[in-house]
Write an enzyme that holds these catalytic residues in place. Structure first.
Site, PDB file in Angstrom:
ATOM      1  N   GLN A  42     -11.292 -10.901  23.141  1.00 41.77           N
ATOM      2  CA  GLN A  42     -12.585 -11.235  23.098  1.00 41.77           C
ATOM      3  C   GLN A  42     -12.562 -11.829  21.810  1.00 41.77           C
ATOM      4  O   GLN A  42     -12.108 -11.660  20.821  1.00 41.77           O
ATOM      5  CB  GLN A  42     -13.165  -9.967  22.886  1.00 41.77           C
ATOM      6  CG  GLN A  42     -14.864 -10.036  22.532  1.00 41.77           C
ATOM      7  CD  GLN A  42     -15.225  -8.695  21.997  1.00 41.77           C
ATOM      8  OE1 GLN A  42     -16.289  -8.719  21.081  1.00 41.77           O
ATOM      9  NE2 GLN A  42     -15.393  -7.657  22.492  1.00 41.77           N
ATOM     10  N   THR A 139     -14.342   1.669   9.451  1.00 44.12           N
ATOM     11  CA  THR A 139     -13.353   0.428   9.465  1.00 44.12           C
ATOM     12  C   THR A 139     -13.864  -0.739   8.559  1.00 44.12           C
ATOM     13  O   THR A 139     -14.821  -0.768   8.537  1.00 44.12           O
ATOM     14  CB  THR A 139     -13.044  -0.109  10.821  1.00 44.12           C
ATOM     15  OG1 THR A 139     -12.289  -1.510  10.813  1.00 44.12           O
ATOM     16  CG2 THR A 139     -14.601  -0.299  11.561  1.00 44.12           C
ATOM     17  N   THR A 141     -13.161  -3.614   8.988  1.00 37.10           N
ATOM     18  CA  THR A 141     -13.506  -4.873   9.755  1.00 37.10           C
ATOM     19  C   THR A 141     -15.107  -5.019   9.957  1.00 37.10           C
ATOM     20  O   THR A 141     -15.506  -6.250  10.193  1.00 37.10           O
ATOM     21  CB  THR A 141     -12.765  -4.989  11.098  1.00 37.10           C
ATOM     22  OG1 THR A 141     -11.233  -4.416  10.829  1.00 37.10           O
ATOM     23  CG2 THR A 141     -12.677  -6.202  11.932  1.00 37.10           C
ATOM     24  N   CYS A 423      19.884   6.224  42.587  1.00 38.40           N
ATOM     25  CA  CYS A 423      19.315   6.105  43.885  1.00 38.40           C
ATOM     26  C   CYS A 423      18.135   7.120  43.856  1.00 38.40           C
ATOM     27  O   CYS A 423      16.983   6.657  44.482  1.00 38.40           O
ATOM     28  CB  CYS A 423      20.158   6.417  44.926  1.00 38.40           C
ATOM     29  SG  CYS A 423      21.764   5.092  45.069  1.00 38.40           S
TER      30      CYS A 423
HETATM   31  N1  3NM Z   1     -16.972  -3.480  17.035  1.00 39.25           N
HETATM   32  P1  3NM Z   1     -10.760  -2.448  13.594  1.00 39.25           P
HETATM   33  S1  3NM Z   1     -16.105  -1.612  15.674  1.00 39.25           S
HETATM   34  C1  3NM Z   1     -15.694  -5.508  16.245  1.00 39.25           C
HETATM   35  O1  3NM Z   1     -18.140   0.028  16.758  1.00 39.25           O
HETATM   36  C2  3NM Z   1     -16.017  -3.968  16.190  1.00 39.25           C
HETATM   37  O2  3NM Z   1     -19.010  -1.480  18.113  1.00 39.25           O
HETATM   38  C3  3NM Z   1     -17.173  -1.976  16.620  1.00 39.25           C
HETATM   39  O3  3NM Z   1     -12.137  -3.281  14.088  1.00 39.25           O
HETATM   40  C4  3NM Z   1     -18.159  -1.107  17.312  1.00 39.25           C
HETATM   41  O4  3NM Z   1     -10.077  -2.419  14.937  1.00 39.25           O
HETATM   42  C5  3NM Z   1     -15.524  -3.237  15.307  1.00 39.25           C
HETATM   43  O5  3NM Z   1     -10.063  -3.543  12.740  1.00 39.25           O
HETATM   44  C6  3NM Z   1     -14.417  -3.525  14.468  1.00 39.25           C
HETATM   45  O6  3NM Z   1     -11.055  -1.357  13.038  1.00 39.25           O
HETATM   46  C7  3NM Z   1     -13.052  -2.836  14.751  1.00 39.25           C
END
Ligand code: 3NM
Ligand code: MG
Length: 497
Positions: A42, A139, A141, A423
């Site tokens: 994605q 996270t 991220t 086998c």
């Molecule tokens: N969506 P990582 S958490 C893109 O909860 C994304 O919907 C999320 O990043 C959701 O793998 C997330 O580095 C980020 O923790 C995940």
């Protein structure tokens, strides 16, 4: 609904921000992750311009097509349309599902993020092709996530999906998943709830020092978690395994099949093949004691199983040993399709190299000395050439479907001191592939790990003093693991390596 099989096992979500990507090239990181076995990508970029998004998505699409993996775009439906990639992933605050479906049409994949039961059921009713369940763990991220639901929240949603009749919709979970916690996210007690199809990750791959190795490790964890389902399916359905095998191993292979919960039939007369295929059997063609008459029967049975769409396992025993066998291998490879080709390095070098191969086997043992990476490449190349799964046996087993390549380090040297263990692994593979048709790679993995772990457990039993006492202990352990797995005891899984 989309008419293609997607491997959601390791689902890569990209991130181009310096905090995650560092100063690496996104395409290089994605390519490495694809080499490691990522099954779907994605492209996610919340900030860049439409033009830049289209440019990057086009670059990624070139890569993903090379690996025969779908590319989705996060949120930006118009980018997906312009690039012509395989679909989109939308969150609860993005474009509505119905609007996205109208724009993309019925052939494209649309995935939806859900964080509670209501959202999950609503997305399924709308026609989502898969669900991304999250956020599992907090996270760095994505800091604006709505709720951290933990593995128990994921379980609750999976339970609700099953109860509401949406158990067949694929699911991945997302948020803070990495190689240290992946196994615990996938683990669940017994077989009551629907299981996850895979794990979606950003930083665990994009920020990894070696994205290929990280993807390979995650894939191993995801597929290992699916093995109990294979063992249970065999135990629950008693698949018929039709063996056209050699004189040496018939009794032993039949006992092994019974131990793992399959129903063996040892039948070398090909006229029986159409009836057995119709009964849902899987066929083993083992050329250990090949004769001209045997070869004719193999070809006839192979065709019957191909016609019935039932799997065939090819075990080219001693493939490189004699001119007769080298030629028989080529004849049998040209005669039809195999779900699985299994053999040691010498045998598979002959399978790969054709009649001119320089590899000469001494008897049926492997005489080839190849490094692990050479063996991995050999397995992968044969898998691609024959569109099958390849199981290359040895102290380290390599299993490949051409895209995903796994290694298994279970086993014991006593397996090599008893005739018929190789086998009977072919027989077990046939039972598992026959029962668990959805992923022959997972079926092969389950058979291989089951064998290796059972051997390790048997070898340390107090009564086992050598090859003779090992045989009954090994059959007992195969049986014991099957019984334990159906009762929900998965301790043996912790021995998988
Ligand atoms: N969506 P990582 S958490 C893109 O909860 C994304 O919907 C999320 O990043 C959701 O793998 C997330 O580095 C980020 O923790 C995940
Ligand atoms: Mg979103």
């Amino acid at each position: 609904m989309v008419n293609r099989t997607v491997d959601y096992g390791v689902y890569l979500v990209t991130d181009s921000t310096p905090a995650v990507l560092g100063d690496c090239s996104l395409t290089q990181v994605v390519e490495a992750a694809l080499r490691g076995g990522v099954g779907i990508v994605q492209y996610r970029d919340k900030n860049c311009s439409h033009e830049d998004a289209v440019t990057t998505a086009r670059e990624l699409h070139v890569l993903t097509k090379r690996f025969d993996v779908p590319l989705l775009v996060n949120d930006r439906v118009e980018v997906a349309v312009e690039v012509g990639c395989e679909g989109v992933h939308i969150g609860q605050d993005d474009m509505s599902f119905d609007a996205a479906r109208r724009i993309l049409g019925s052939e494209k994949i649309i995935g939806v993020t859900v964080s509670c039961e209501e959202e999950a059921i609503r997305a399924c009713e709308a026609g989502a092709d898969y669900l991304g369940i999250g956020t599992v763990f907090a996270t760095q991220t994505k800091k604006d996530t709505k709720s951290i639901i933990g593995p128990s929240g994921v379980s609750t949603i999976l339970e609700a999906l099953k109860e509401s009749g949406h158990g067949a919709v694929p699911t991945v979970c997302i948020g803070g998943i990495n190689n240290s916690n992946a196994a615990s996210v996938l683990a669940h007690d017994g077989s009551s709830r629907k299981s996850l199809d895979g794990l979606a990750v950003v930083s665990a791959l994009i920020a990894a020092p070696d994205p290929a190795a990280a993807a390979r490790q995650l894939l191993g964890t995801v597929l290992t978690a699916k093995m109990p389902q294979v063992v249970r399916t065999v135990a629950g359905t008693t698949p018929l395994t039709h063996n056209m095998t050699n004189l040496v191993v018939q009794n032993f292979a039949a006992n092994v099949a019974l131990a793992v919960g399959a129903s063996p039939i040892m039948a070398n007369y090909a006229e029986e093949a159409p009836d057995l295929a119709k009964l849902g059997a899987a066929l083993v063609i083992n050329m250990g004691t090949i004769t001209p008459d045997g070869l004719r029967n193999f070809i006839q049975a192979l065709k019957a199983y191909n016609d019935a769409g039932r799997p065939v396992v090819f075990d080219p025993v001693g493939a490189g040993a004699t001119a007769v066998r080298r030629e028989a291998v080529q004849t049998l490879l040209a005669a039809g399709h195999y779900a699985v080709i299994k053999g040691n390095s010498s045998e598979l070098l002959t399978v790969h190299g054709g009649p001119s191969v320089t590899e000469r086997q001494r008897g049926v043992d492997s005489t080839a000395v190849l490094s692990i990476s050479e063996r991995a490449r050999l397995a992968r190349d044969i898998a691609r050439q024959h569109s099958c799964v390849v199981l290359l046996t040895g102290p380290t087993d390599l299993i490949s479907d051409g895209r995903r390549t796994l290694r298994v380090d279970n086993g014991h040297e006593l397996l090599g001191m008893v005739t018929g263990t190789g086998c009977s692994l072919g027989t077990t593979v046939s039972a598992m592939v026959g029962a668990f048709g959805e992923d022959a790679l997972v079926a092969c993995l389950a058979a291989t790990v089951l064998f290796g772990v059972a051997a390790e457990m048997a070898a340390v039993r107090p009564e086992v003093r050598g090859p003779g006492t090992f045989v009954p202990a090994f059959i007992d352990e195969l049986y014991g693991i099957r019984k334990a797995t159906t009762a929900g005891d998965l301790q043996w899984l912790s021995m998988a390596k």
